[in-house]
Design a protein around this motif. Structure first.
Motif, PDB file in Angstrom:
ATOM      1  N   UNK B   9      35.691  57.172  19.381  1.00  0.00           N
ATOM      2  CA  UNK B   9      36.868  57.755  20.013  1.00  0.00           C
ATOM      3  C   UNK B   9      37.597  58.573  18.959  1.00  0.00           C
ATOM      4  N   UNK B  10      37.958  59.804  19.306  1.00  0.00           N
ATOM      5  CA  UNK B  10      38.598  60.701  18.330  1.00  0.00           C
ATOM      6  C   UNK B  10      39.840  61.345  18.952  1.00  0.00           C
ATOM      7  N   UNK B  64      32.841  51.338  17.603  1.00  0.00           N
ATOM      8  CA  UNK B  64      33.511  50.599  16.536  1.00  0.00           C
ATOM      9  C   UNK B  64      34.953  51.095  16.475  1.00  0.00           C
ATOM     10  N   UNK B  65      35.915  50.166  16.431  1.00  0.00           N
ATOM     11  CA  UNK B  65      37.288  50.625  16.265  1.00  0.00           C
ATOM     12  C   UNK B  65      38.314  49.671  16.830  1.00  0.00           C
ATOM     13  N   UNK B  66      39.584  50.107  16.809  1.00  0.00           N
ATOM     14  CA  UNK B  66      40.670  49.284  17.343  1.00  0.00           C
ATOM     15  C   UNK B  66      40.593  49.211  18.867  1.00  0.00           C
ATOM     16  N   UNK B  67      41.504  48.462  19.472  1.00  0.00           N
ATOM     17  CA  UNK B  67      41.387  48.203  20.904  1.00  0.00           C
ATOM     18  C   UNK B  67      41.461  49.450  21.777  1.00  0.00           C
ATOM     19  N   UNK B  85      29.910  47.249  24.259  1.00  0.00           N
ATOM     20  CA  UNK B  85      30.216  46.391  23.121  1.00  0.00           C
ATOM     21  C   UNK B  85      31.281  47.098  22.290  1.00  0.00           C
ATOM     22  N   UNK B  86      32.372  46.406  22.046  1.00  0.00           N
ATOM     23  CA  UNK B  86      33.366  46.913  21.102  1.00  0.00           C
ATOM     24  C   UNK B  86      33.215  46.129  19.807  1.00  0.00           C
ATOM     25  N   UNK B  87      32.887  46.823  18.728  1.00  0.00           N
ATOM     26  CA  UNK B  87      32.941  46.180  17.421  1.00  0.00           C
ATOM     27  C   UNK B  87      34.382  46.362  16.968  1.00  0.00           C
ATOM     28  N   UNK B  93      38.872  52.986  10.260  1.00  0.00           N
ATOM     29  CA  UNK B  93      39.030  54.271   9.557  1.00  0.00           C
ATOM     30  C   UNK B  93      38.918  54.112   8.040  1.00  0.00           C
ATOM     31  N   UNK B  94      38.991  52.873   7.563  1.00  0.00           N
ATOM     32  CA  UNK B  94      38.853  52.653   6.117  1.00  0.00           C
ATOM     33  C   UNK B  94      37.401  52.399   5.713  1.00  0.00           C
ATOM     34  N   UNK B  95      36.514  52.289   6.690  1.00  0.00           N
ATOM     35  CA  UNK B  95      35.104  52.043   6.388  1.00  0.00           C
ATOM     36  C   UNK B  95      34.393  53.385   6.168  1.00  0.00           C
ATOM     37  N   UNK B  96      33.400  53.372   5.287  1.00  0.00           N
ATOM     38  CA  UNK B  96      32.620  54.602   5.106  1.00  0.00           C
ATOM     39  C   UNK B  96      31.414  54.583   6.052  1.00  0.00           C
ATOM     40  N   UNK B  97      30.717  55.728   6.169  1.00  0.00           N
ATOM     41  CA  UNK B  97      29.619  55.801   7.152  1.00  0.00           C
ATOM     42  C   UNK B  97      28.553  54.719   6.927  1.00  0.00           C
TER      43      UNK B  97
END
Ligand SMILES: Cc1cc2nc3c(=O)[nH]c(=O)nc-3n(C[C@H](O)[C@H](O)[C@H](O)COP(=O)(O)OP(=O)(O)OC[C@H]3O[C@@H](n4cnc5c(N)ncnc54)[C@H](O)[C@@H]3O)c2cc1C
Lengths: 303, 258
Positions: B9-10, B64-67, B85-87, B93-97
């Motif tokens: 989501x962006x 992957x991300x917040x709610x 699936x929501x991880x 946003x602090x994780x790298x690829x």
């Protein structure tokens, strides 16, 4: 400091854009060696070490084997940075090399900042400075961000081999479809972007092009959506143009679009977003609703 | 057959971006979020393949991300994915690829997917790394930047886009991953009945900490607007006035009106 530059060969030719990799290495003040899966009879003008694998044997697109070839060169060269262009070749291959080396990868580098690198984000509206944790690091460079540098000379060729199976089978290139418009000869191009809103608005943009004696251009979403034929697309996957006047109507200015038109003589952008990145290359940014402004301009020209 | 689609989501790219208090990424406040454009093509292709195969494959969509990313997952379910699936990670946003790909691999490893679709890149970070890295971790074959996709009997035949309008035809056997480029297909709009149907579909929440056991390989130092190039003229205000001003400038600075 040492860089291993990964060059690209396309349809049998060593690409000129590969020379931007040398421009980057110079900016870093690094020594460089190059890897090329290419042809013995089309070598770069550079007097350093060239790890050369034969494209006739390994193919131009064979990521599993190209990865192995690059890893073999990395083992001999022990570079601090492994550098690709951020192109369809580079962004496909770089993560494979990084994963195999457990190395950090930074994508689309536009600048160098003291052990860290500047990367664009949010359609170039923002930038990040990012530091790789450890060496070697894998980098891909934004096209045009670093100068073309032809070091000159003849490389010391070191043959490169790799063995193994490939999970990906290249069947061949599809010839590009013949184009019925030649944008590269136009003196004026007026391009429609997604900001025009709907396909019914294309004739309004085309009318301005006609009033100026020019051709209609387009950004990619307008083409992908079937509003305008691909022959009109400007950008990395369309045409590169340099008319005397380029008018971008409702186009945000993504790097892939800019790459196709930023050398135009005079650039006008019409956009409702004052911060749109197209403003960075525009000589005039008209902050307006494109569907109000364009008809008004065309009407005035008719007088 | 089992298919995974990875989506992000962006924010809308027409937004104004401001650094967050930590200074490493944008502040979420005042931003409107939606599904990454490239990922819409990935979802559509997965759903089209399911339809082609008579509805047999199960299509799982993951983000992957917040709610807030649940909204993007719901859209994918309404487009035709079977479950989501929501991880869950408010600090994604602090994780790298590398970390994002590792976490997705942590989930995908046990699930025996045959095909994975991702977008070519995200519109906000644009690393174009997560898809291929995920394939490398899982030992899948992968191809990036596809603008055409056909599938029969465990083999995908894809059109891969290169620069200047050139395309390559490439074949790969499952298990495989492809990253989807703009224009691959025409993503469908979720219809009201399908939006209603999607409400009954499962959305599984998995905490990031259960899936991620890898350190970051890069660190963001700062996030800032690029230096502004000065010199361009900005015309604002009344349209009729803007037209006159532009025509004056064009007469003065170009030869096209002569
Ligand atoms: C590998 C690759 C290759 C690509 N090749 C190309 C290429 O060759 N050519 C290309 O163009 N793109 C290409 N792209 C896509 C590119 O990244 C962008 O997605 C695309 O250029 C965006 O087109 P746009 O500016 O028309 O749309 P958007 O980015 O959606 O921008 C629309 C703009 O219109 C403005 N707007 C909206 N409404 C109005 C209004 N009423 N009045 C005035 N302004 C308005 C908005 O403010 C916005 O700035 C490529 C991408 C990739 C990854």
């Amino acid at each position: 400091m040492k860089t291993l530059l990964i060059a690209e060969c396309r349809e049998g030719r060593f690409l000129d854009t590969n020379y931007e990799l040398f421009g980057f290495a110079e900016k870093l003040g690094a020594e460089s060696a190059m890897v090329l899966v290419g042809r013995q009879d089309d070598l770069p003008a550079f007097s350093g070490k060239l790890y050369l694998a034969d494209a006739a044997k390994y193919g131009e697109y064979n990521p599993d084997l190209h990865k192995k070839l690059i890893l073999a060169a990395v083992e001999q060269e022990k570079p601090d940075y492994i550098v690709f262009g951020h192109t369809s070749y580079g962004w496909d291959l770089a993560p494979r090399v990084a994963a195999a080396l457990k190395a950090p990868q930074l994508s689309e580098v536009v600048g160098v900042a003291d052990g860290a690198f500047e990367l664009p984000s949010c359609n170039m509206k923002m930038r990040r400075t990012v530091k790789p944790n450890g060496a070697p690091a894998v980098l891909t460079l934004q096209g045009g961000a670093f100068p073309v540098l032809k070091p000159g000379g003849t490389p010391q060729v070191q043959p490169l081999e790799a063995a193994g199976e490939s999970g990906v089978n290249f069947l061949g290139y599809e010839p590009a479809v013949a184009k019925d418009v030649n944008l590269t000869k136009a003196e004026v191009i007026v391009s429609a972007g997604r900001g025009i809103g709907k396909p019914e608005n294309v004739p309004t943009i085309a009318a301005l092009a006609k009033a100026l004696g020019g051709e209609l251009g387009a950004s990619r979403p307008v083409v992908d959506g079937g509003w305008v034929d691909h022959a009109h697309q400007v950008g990395t996957t369309g045409q590169t143009v340099n008319p005397k006047l380029y008018i971008a109507c409702g186009i945000s200015g993504a790097i892939q679009h800019l790459a196709g038109m930023k050398k135009s003589g005079f650039i006008v952008a019409i956009n409702k977003d004052k911060d749109a990145p197209i403003g960075e290359v525009a000589d005039v940014l008209v902050v307006a609703d494109v569907m109000q402004f364009v008809p008004a301009l065309t009407a005035k020209l008719a007088k | 057959m089992k298919i995974l689609v990875c989506i992000k989501q962006v924010p809308d790219m027409e937004s104004r971006f401001k650094p967050d208090s930590a200074g490493g990424w944008y502040s979420d406040t005042d931003l409107a979020f939606r599904m990454n454009e490239y990922d819409e093509y990935a979802v559509e292709q997965a759903v089209q393949l399911k339809e082609q195969l008579g509805g047999e494959p199960e299509v799982v969509v993951l983000s992957v991300g917040p709610d807030r990313v649940v909204e993007a997952l719901k859209k994918a379910l309404a487009m035709g994915c079977d479950r989501a699936v929501q991880v869950q990670d408010p600090a994604a946003h602090l994780k790298d690829p590398w970390q994002i790909a590792s976490a997705i691999a942590g989930y995908a490893k046990g699930e025996n997917f045959d095909l994975i679709f991702t977008g070519l890149q995200s519109q906000d970070r644009g690393s174009a790394q997560v898809g291929v890295t995920l394939a490398e971790i899982l030992g899948f074959s992968s191809v990036t930047t596809i603008v055409g996709f056909e599938y029969a009997d465990g083999t995908a035949t894809v059109r891969r886009e290169l620069e200047g309008g050139l395309k390559a035809r490439v074949q790969l056997k499952t298990p495989a991953l492809v990253t989807c480029q703009l224009g691959l297909n025409v993503p469908r709009y979720p219809t009201l009945p399908n939006i209603m149907k999607a409400k009954k579909k499962e959305i599984l929440t998995l905490p990031m900490a259960d899936l991620l056991h890898e350190e970051a390989r890069s660190a963001t130092v700062s996030f800032y607007p690029p230096p502004k190039r000065s010199g361009g003229i900005v015309l604002e205000g009344d349209v009729a006035l803007q037209v006159d001003q532009l025509l004056d400038i064009l007469r003065d600075k170009t030869t096209v009106l002569r």
